[in-house]
Design a protein around this motif. Structure first.
Motif, PDB file in Angstrom:
ATOM      1  N   GLY A  60      -8.331 125.727 151.180  1.00 41.46           N
ATOM      2  CA  GLY A  60      -8.927 125.441 149.881  1.00 41.46           C
ATOM      3  C   GLY A  60      -8.332 124.269 149.132  1.00 41.46           C
ATOM      4  O   GLY A  60      -8.876 123.844 148.121  1.00 41.46           O
ATOM      5  N   ASP A  61      -7.199 123.740 149.597  1.00 41.33           N
ATOM      6  CA  ASP A  61      -6.605 122.604 148.887  1.00 41.33           C
ATOM      7  C   ASP A  61      -7.300 121.294 149.279  1.00 41.33           C
ATOM      8  O   ASP A  61      -7.636 121.084 150.449  1.00 41.33           O
ATOM      9  CB  ASP A  61      -5.106 122.470 149.216  1.00 41.33           C
ATOM     10  N   CYS A 121      -7.755 132.643 151.804  1.00 42.63           N
ATOM     11  CA  CYS A 121      -6.363 132.931 151.469  1.00 42.63           C
ATOM     12  C   CYS A 121      -6.129 132.620 149.991  1.00 42.63           C
ATOM     13  O   CYS A 121      -6.454 131.536 149.522  1.00 42.63           O
ATOM     14  CB  CYS A 121      -5.479 132.052 152.357  1.00 42.63           C
ATOM     15  N   CYS A 122      -5.566 133.567 149.267  1.00 43.32           N
ATOM     16  CA  CYS A 122      -5.246 133.336 147.860  1.00 43.32           C
ATOM     17  C   CYS A 122      -3.969 132.487 147.766  1.00 43.32           C
ATOM     18  O   CYS A 122      -3.285 132.302 148.757  1.00 43.32           O
ATOM     19  CB  CYS A 122      -5.049 134.675 147.157  1.00 43.32           C
ATOM     20  N   SER A 172       1.050 134.293 150.906  1.00 41.69           N
ATOM     21  CA  SER A 172      -0.092 134.420 151.815  1.00 41.69           C
ATOM     22  C   SER A 172      -0.360 133.112 152.555  1.00 41.69           C
ATOM     23  O   SER A 172      -0.762 133.132 153.724  1.00 41.69           O
ATOM     24  CB  SER A 172      -1.338 134.870 151.043  1.00 41.69           C
ATOM     25  N   ILE A 173      -0.109 131.972 151.910  1.00 41.72           N
ATOM     26  CA  ILE A 173      -0.442 130.680 152.549  1.00 41.72           C
ATOM     27  C   ILE A 173       0.332 130.465 153.859  1.00 41.72           C
ATOM     28  O   ILE A 173      -0.272 130.073 154.869  1.00 41.72           O
ATOM     29  CB  ILE A 173      -0.209 129.505 151.576  1.00 41.72           C
ATOM     30  N   PRO A 174       1.664 130.717 153.895  1.00 41.63           N
ATOM     31  CA  PRO A 174       2.380 130.458 155.161  1.00 41.63           C
ATOM     32  C   PRO A 174       1.824 131.273 156.329  1.00 41.63           C
ATOM     33  O   PRO A 174       1.767 130.789 157.459  1.00 41.63           O
ATOM     34  CB  PRO A 174       3.821 130.883 154.852  1.00 41.63           C
ATOM     35  N   ILE A 219      -6.764 136.914 153.570  1.00 39.98           N
ATOM     36  CA  ILE A 219      -5.387 137.271 153.214  1.00 39.98           C
ATOM     37  C   ILE A 219      -5.204 137.267 151.694  1.00 39.98           C
ATOM     38  O   ILE A 219      -5.514 136.280 151.026  1.00 39.98           O
ATOM     39  CB  ILE A 219      -4.390 136.260 153.827  1.00 39.98           C
ATOM     40  N   SER A 220      -4.666 138.361 151.174  1.00 42.70           N
ATOM     41  CA  SER A 220      -4.310 138.430 149.753  1.00 42.70           C
ATOM     42  C   SER A 220      -2.811 138.653 149.620  1.00 42.70           C
ATOM     43  O   SER A 220      -2.230 139.421 150.385  1.00 42.70           O
ATOM     44  CB  SER A 220      -5.014 139.605 149.062  1.00 42.70           C
TER      45      SER A 220
END
Lengths: 97, 551
Positions: B349-350, B414-415, B428-430, B455-456
């Motif tokens: 999302g980035d 992913c949040c 959650s990002i890693p 993933i949350s």
């Protein structure tokens, strides 16, 4: 009882800060004033929670820390992230230097 | 596309000026943080782990090129050169300074954007199908109705202090890409027996700490009656929704506690009082909004483009991108192009300032200046000529925006998790990065087929883990991150809440655990089965066995 420091976010830019020995707020946890024990911790938090500081910082709270290699390191992972920045963007936050 | 009228423009500018004054009063000490907090939350400003966060609304996920370009400018001018597209089809900035946010909001207002309805206990921005107005399978473009919902809900005086936030999602297609069954209200467009187009009304869905699939409160409501019916539902929620406990205040809890029949009775009773009032929208007004979302000036083309076919045959990488990221369009000779924001090992999302500006330029060049944000955290150019796809792909590829993984295992929701979020209990990002790296091989992704991992980083479920085919929930166990796996969730028209597989895994173990689930699926699937199909056929036990053995 463990060692504690007070942390908060600075009002104008939102960045993480720590209460220092002279009553100011530093971005560097190593400059934080350390309280040893529950009573000292509560006194430190009370000092950080006076209404006059409401225009300097937001949401002060106590965190546990340990002395490591001459510096202070939080015991909880969440707080370690706050002293550094996002683990997935090491070019950002305090860790970026 | 819908353009602001004078009323909209005035409303946003007034709100921006009000907030500027509120920030000045806060900084000068005229109001306390306790007084300021609800005001900043009404303007999309949160205080997160490292800094403030500004959430900007992208109503129903639709952006014009000039708006996306401005989002890129804002990322550079007021943030650290990037933004994060969210599961609510919005964008978040992670580092704005409070004293600069009023200027950022003014810059947003210049392109008809704002942060209204992105936080607080109001009716939030309506979400919809990212392929609206383009999808070959839709009955009608749902966005005219979304815009009418926007106008009805913005600053609605009766619904400014609801018990809790309230989310509405709309799909114009039987293939639900907007997850309408897990919203407070989900609207599914369909035909009734008389052949008229209207909506099935689904209520009480939601994720978070108490997940529910919504229930149908009315099979069919006509377009003219939709808005009075929504008003009736909101009145019932506003009156009977719980205000004594924040965790029991969402509409889904009310629907669960009193039952769908009682909700239906209350709504119908209320609706009968108001259905012939001012909220009845006549055909002429609906037609006016349909006109606002009229299709762009498509060329008359045949659906086969020889050059496109030749490029696909010659260039395997391009063919792979087309295979996953290009979707059928309703107009012959055109296609829908998905821009993946999930590069292998990247942050889902980035997007950087320059990537946003590039996609804006490409949308001007190839897609009538129309861009969409998806709830799966990707971007879409909805109207691209097939003949232009190769040029578009080549330019996206240069900017690391042509990852060919839409719907595959590496296209993870992913949040922000504990890397940014003050509410999170684990990162959650890693995890998403490591999972996408583990499955980076594209042939392997093709072999696995559609697999939705979500993933949350906490129980609030912004990463939709409950409706992931494989869901991952990050928790804190005695100061260490650990991860719970759920299986069998589904956000589509066949919505289901996933079931917890068993005890959680450490950060070191969890990627291996996911791989073992995938390996099991590959071993036992029948021809044509996706992961979710196999799971539905065989149930939890075979997967549980590979995760836990005799444990």
């Amino acid at each position: 009882m463990s060692l504690q420091v007070v942390t908060a976010n600075r009002l104008d830019d939102g960045l993480v800060v720590f209460l220092t020995a002279d009553g100011g707020w530093s971005e560097n946890i190593d400059q934080a004033r350390v309280a040893d024990g529950k009573e000292a911790g509560n006194a430190l938090l009370a000092e950080a929670s006076v209404p006059e500081l409401d225009i300097i910082i937001v949401g002060p709270y106590l965190i546990e820390v340990e002395q490591q290699d001459g510096g202070l390191v939080p015991t909880k992972y969440r707080e370690i992230l706050r002293t550094k920045g996002p683990s997935v963007r090491q070019d950002l936050g305090y860790q970026a230097g | 596309m819908y353009r602001y009228d004078d009323f909209d423009r005035q409303l946003v500018l007034e709100r921006t000026e009000q907030f500027r004054e509120q920030v000045e009063r806060r900084l000068s000490g005229d109001i306390t943080e306790e007084q300021f907090r609800p005001l900043r939350l009404m303007n999309g400003v949160y205080l997160q782990l490292h800094a403030y966060m500004l959430r900007v609304a992208v109503p129903y996920g639709t952006l014009r090129a000039d708006q996306l370009r401005q989002l890129g400018y804002i990322a550079r001018r007021y943030d650290k050169g990037y933004g994060h597209f969210t599961t609510r089809q919005n964008i978040q900035y992670n580092w704005p300074k409070l004293d600069e946010i009023p200027d950022a909001l003014l810059d947003l207002a210049k392109v008809e954007m704002h942060a209204i309805q992105t936080s607080g206990n109001c009716i939030r921005n309506t979400t919809t199908d990212q392929y609206a107005g383009a999808a070959a399978d839709e009955i009608e473009d749902p966005r005219p109705y979304c815009e009418l919902i926007r106008q009805w809900s913005t600053f609605h005086p009766e619904f400014t202090y609801l018990p809790r936030k309230f989310k509405v999602a709309v799909t114009g297609s039987a293939n639900d890409r907007a997850a309408v069954k897990v919203h407070d209200i989900g609207l599914r467009m369909h035909h009734n027996d008389a052949g008229e187009v209207g909506f099935e009304v689904i209520v009480g869905g939601g994720l978070g700490r108490t997940p529910f699939v919504g229930k149908t409160v009315r099979d069919f409501i006509g377009k003219n009656d939709l808005f009075s019916y929504l008003e009736a539902i909101l009145r019932v929620y506003n009156r009977f929704g719980r205000r004594d406990n924040k965790y029991k205040a969402r509409f889904k809890i009310l629907v669960h506690e009193i039952g769908i029949e009682e909700v239906q009775r209350l709504v119908e009773e209320e609706w009968n009082l108001i259905k012939d009032g001012s909220l009845r929208v006549d055909d002429a007004e609906i037609a006016h909004y349909i006109e606002q979302f009229a299709p762009p000036a498509f060329e008359t083309l045949t659906d086969d483009d020889a050059e496109f076919e030749r490029r696909k045959a010659e260039n395997r990488e391009f063919a792979n991108w087309v295979r996953s990221n290009v979707i059928a369009h309703k107009q012959p000779g055109y296609a829908i192009a998905n821009v993946s924001l999930k590069p292998i090992g990247g942050i889902p999302g980035d997007a950087t300032d320059t990537q946003m500006e590039l996609v804006a330029d490409l949308s001007d060049q190839y897609s009538f200046g129309d861009v969409r944000v998806t709830h799966e955290q990707n971007l879409v150019l909805p109207h691209v000529k097939k003949a232009d796809l190769f040029s578009l792909w080549a330019e996206l590829k240069n900017a690391n925006l042509a990852t060919a993984n839409l719907g595959y295992v590496s296209d993870i929701i992913c949040c922000p998790g504990l890397d940014y979020c003050a509410l999170a209990t684990a990162r959650s990002i890693p995890l998403s990065q490591r999972i996408s790296e583990r499955f980076s091989d594209l042939d392997r992704q093709h072999d696995i087929g559609e697999l939705k991992i979500k993933i949350s980083g906490c129980i609030n479920a912004c990463g939709h883990h409950h409706v992931g085919h494989i869901g991952i929930l990050g928790l804190d166990k005695r100061g260490k991150e650990f991860y719970q796996i759920t299986l069998g969730g589904d956000a589509s028209e066949n919505a289901e809440i996933g079931k917890i597989a068993g005890a959680g895994f450490s950060e070191a173990e969890v990627v291996d655990a996911i791989e073992s689930l995938v390996t099991k699926y590959l071993g036992i699937r029948e021809t044509g089965e996706r992961f979710i199909d196999t799971y539905r056929r065989v149930g939890m036990d075979p997967f549980k066995e590979v995760l836990y053995g005799d444990r």
